[in-house]
Design a protein around this motif. Structure first.
Motif, short mmCIF file in Angstrom:
data_model
loop_
_atom_site.label_atom_id
_atom_site.label_comp_id
_atom_site.label_asym_id
_atom_site.label_seq_id
_atom_site.Cartn_x
_atom_site.Cartn_y
_atom_site.Cartn_z
N ILE A 49 0.85 -1.19 0.00
CA ILE A 49 0.00 0.00 0.00
C ILE A 49 0.88 1.24 0.00
O ILE A 49 2.00 1.21 0.50
CB ILE A 49 -0.96 0.04 1.22
N LYS A 50 0.36 2.31 -0.58
CA LYS A 50 1.07 3.58 -0.59
C LYS A 50 0.61 4.39 0.61
O LYS A 50 -0.55 4.33 1.01
CB LYS A 50 0.76 4.36 -1.87
N GLU A 51 1.54 5.17 1.18
CA GLU A 51 1.19 5.98 2.34
C GLU A 51 0.33 7.17 1.95
O GLU A 51 -0.41 7.70 2.76
CB GLU A 51 2.46 6.47 3.02
N LYS A 52 0.42 7.62 0.70
CA LYS A 52 -0.26 8.84 0.31
C LYS A 52 -1.67 8.60 -0.25
O LYS A 52 -2.34 9.53 -0.62
CB LYS A 52 0.56 9.58 -0.74
N GLU A 53 -2.12 7.35 -0.32
CA GLU A 53 -3.47 7.09 -0.80
C GLU A 53 -4.48 7.57 0.24
O GLU A 53 -4.29 7.42 1.44
CB GLU A 53 -3.68 5.60 -1.05
N VAL A 54 -5.55 8.18 -0.24
CA VAL A 54 -6.52 8.82 0.65
C VAL A 54 -7.93 8.36 0.29
O VAL A 54 -8.28 8.26 -0.89
CB VAL A 54 -6.42 10.36 0.53
N PHE A 55 -8.73 8.04 1.30
CA PHE A 55 -10.16 7.79 1.13
C PHE A 55 -10.88 9.07 1.50
O PHE A 55 -10.59 9.71 2.51
CB PHE A 55 -10.64 6.67 2.05
N TYR A 56 -11.86 9.46 0.70
CA TYR A 56 -12.67 10.65 0.98
C TYR A 56 -14.07 10.22 1.34
O TYR A 56 -14.61 9.28 0.77
CB TYR A 56 -12.74 11.55 -0.25
N LYS A 57 -14.67 10.93 2.30
CA LYS A 57 -16.09 10.74 2.56
C LYS A 57 -16.68 12.09 2.95
O LYS A 57 -15.99 12.94 3.52
CB LYS A 57 -16.34 9.67 3.61
N PRO A 62 -22.11 21.48 4.37
CA PRO A 62 -21.04 22.30 3.80
C PRO A 62 -19.76 22.17 4.62
O PRO A 62 -19.78 22.26 5.85
CB PRO A 62 -21.58 23.72 3.87
N GLY A 63 -18.66 21.93 3.93
CA GLY A 63 -17.38 21.75 4.62
C GLY A 63 -17.23 20.41 5.29
O GLY A 63 -16.40 20.24 6.17
N GLY A 64 -18.02 19.43 4.89
CA GLY A 64 -18.03 18.14 5.56
C GLY A 64 -17.17 17.07 4.90
O GLY A 64 -17.39 15.89 5.12
N LEU A 65 -16.20 17.48 4.08
CA LEU A 65 -15.34 16.51 3.42
C LEU A 65 -14.26 16.05 4.39
O LEU A 65 -13.55 16.86 4.98
CB LEU A 65 -14.70 17.13 2.18
N LYS A 66 -14.14 14.73 4.56
CA LYS A 66 -13.14 14.18 5.46
C LYS A 66 -12.18 13.33 4.67
O LYS A 66 -12.58 12.58 3.78
CB LYS A 66 -13.80 13.33 6.54
N LYS A 67 -10.91 13.43 5.00
CA LYS A 67 -9.87 12.64 4.34
C LYS A 67 -9.31 11.64 5.34
O LYS A 67 -9.00 11.99 6.47
CB LYS A 67 -8.73 13.54 3.86
N ILE A 68 -9.17 10.40 4.90
CA ILE A 68 -8.60 9.35 5.74
C ILE A 68 -7.48 8.69 4.94
O ILE A 68 -7.72 8.21 3.83
CB ILE A 68 -9.66 8.31 6.14
N THR A 69 -6.27 8.66 5.49
CA THR A 69 -5.17 8.00 4.79
C THR A 69 -5.27 6.49 4.99
O THR A 69 -5.94 6.00 5.89
CB THR A 69 -3.81 8.49 5.32
N LYS A 76 -7.27 1.47 12.11
CA LYS A 76 -8.61 1.47 12.66
C LYS A 76 -9.40 0.20 12.30
O LYS A 76 -10.05 -0.39 13.15
CB LYS A 76 -9.36 2.70 12.15
N HIS A 77 -9.34 -0.23 11.03
CA HIS A 77 -10.17 -1.34 10.55
C HIS A 77 -9.40 -2.59 10.19
O HIS A 77 -10.01 -3.62 9.93
CB HIS A 77 -10.97 -0.89 9.33
N GLY A 78 -8.08 -2.51 10.09
CA GLY A 78 -7.29 -3.67 9.71
C GLY A 78 -7.23 -3.84 8.20
O GLY A 78 -7.87 -3.12 7.44
N PHE A 79 -6.43 -4.81 7.77
CA PHE A 79 -6.28 -5.05 6.34
C PHE A 79 -7.55 -5.64 5.73
O PHE A 79 -7.84 -5.41 4.56
CB PHE A 79 -5.10 -5.99 6.08
N ASN A 80 -8.33 -6.37 6.51
CA ASN A 80 -9.61 -6.90 6.01
C ASN A 80 -10.52 -5.76 5.58
O ASN A 80 -11.12 -5.79 4.50
CB ASN A 80 -10.34 -7.69 7.10
N GLY A 81 -10.63 -4.75 6.43
CA GLY A 81 -11.49 -3.61 6.12
C GLY A 81 -10.99 -2.83 4.93
O GLY A 81 -11.80 -2.34 4.12
N LEU A 82 -9.67 -2.69 4.80
CA LEU A 82 -9.10 -1.96 3.66
C LEU A 82 -9.40 -2.67 2.35
O LEU A 82 -9.80 -2.04 1.37
CB LEU A 82 -7.59 -1.80 3.85
N ILE A 83 -9.24 -3.97 2.33
CA ILE A 83 -9.47 -4.72 1.09
C ILE A 83 -10.95 -4.73 0.73
O ILE A 83 -11.31 -4.52 -0.43
CB ILE A 83 -8.89 -6.14 1.22
N THR A 84 -11.84 -4.93 1.71
CA THR A 84 -13.26 -4.91 1.40
C THR A 84 -13.72 -3.53 0.94
O THR A 84 -14.56 -3.41 0.05
CB THR A 84 -14.11 -5.36 2.59
#
Length: 108
Positions: A49-57, A62-69, A76-84
């Protein structure tokens, strides 16, 4: 007794986006053919995995964009959660969406 077709994926030293697109493609193909299937994923903790990949939700406000690396997501969720999560993003959003993702993947 129901017969299932099994397909194995070894994620050791593979890039997460490439392998998850193959898995999503198999889920779509098997569900269109109405074949009972299970996808077995092994060595998922050794995926690249790359460190700079980001999930957005977005919360919808307004102004409710959250970034999660990806590193925070793995903590938080483990590799299972990342793959799913990556496979979920690659599947078409139709009535078979949740049924396909949760019934077909088995982590080993």
């Amino acid at each position: 007794m129901e017969k299932y077709t099994f397909k194995n994926y070894n994620l050791k030293k593979k890039k997460i986006g490439r392998i998850c697109s193959l898995i999503a493609n198999d889920i779509i193909n098997y569900s269109l053919l109405k074949i009972k299937h299970r996808i077995i994923i092994s060595n998922y903790s050794k995926v690249i995995i790359k460190e700079k990949e980001v999930f957005y939700k977005h919360s919808g406000y307004p102004g409710g964009l959250k970034k999660i690396t990806t590193l925070f997501f793995v903590k938080k969720h483990g590799f299972n959660g990342l793959i799913t999560k990556t496979i979920e993003g690659m599947l078409p959003k139709n009535r078979f969406y949740k049924k396909n993702i949760f019934k077909s993947i088995v982590f080993k």
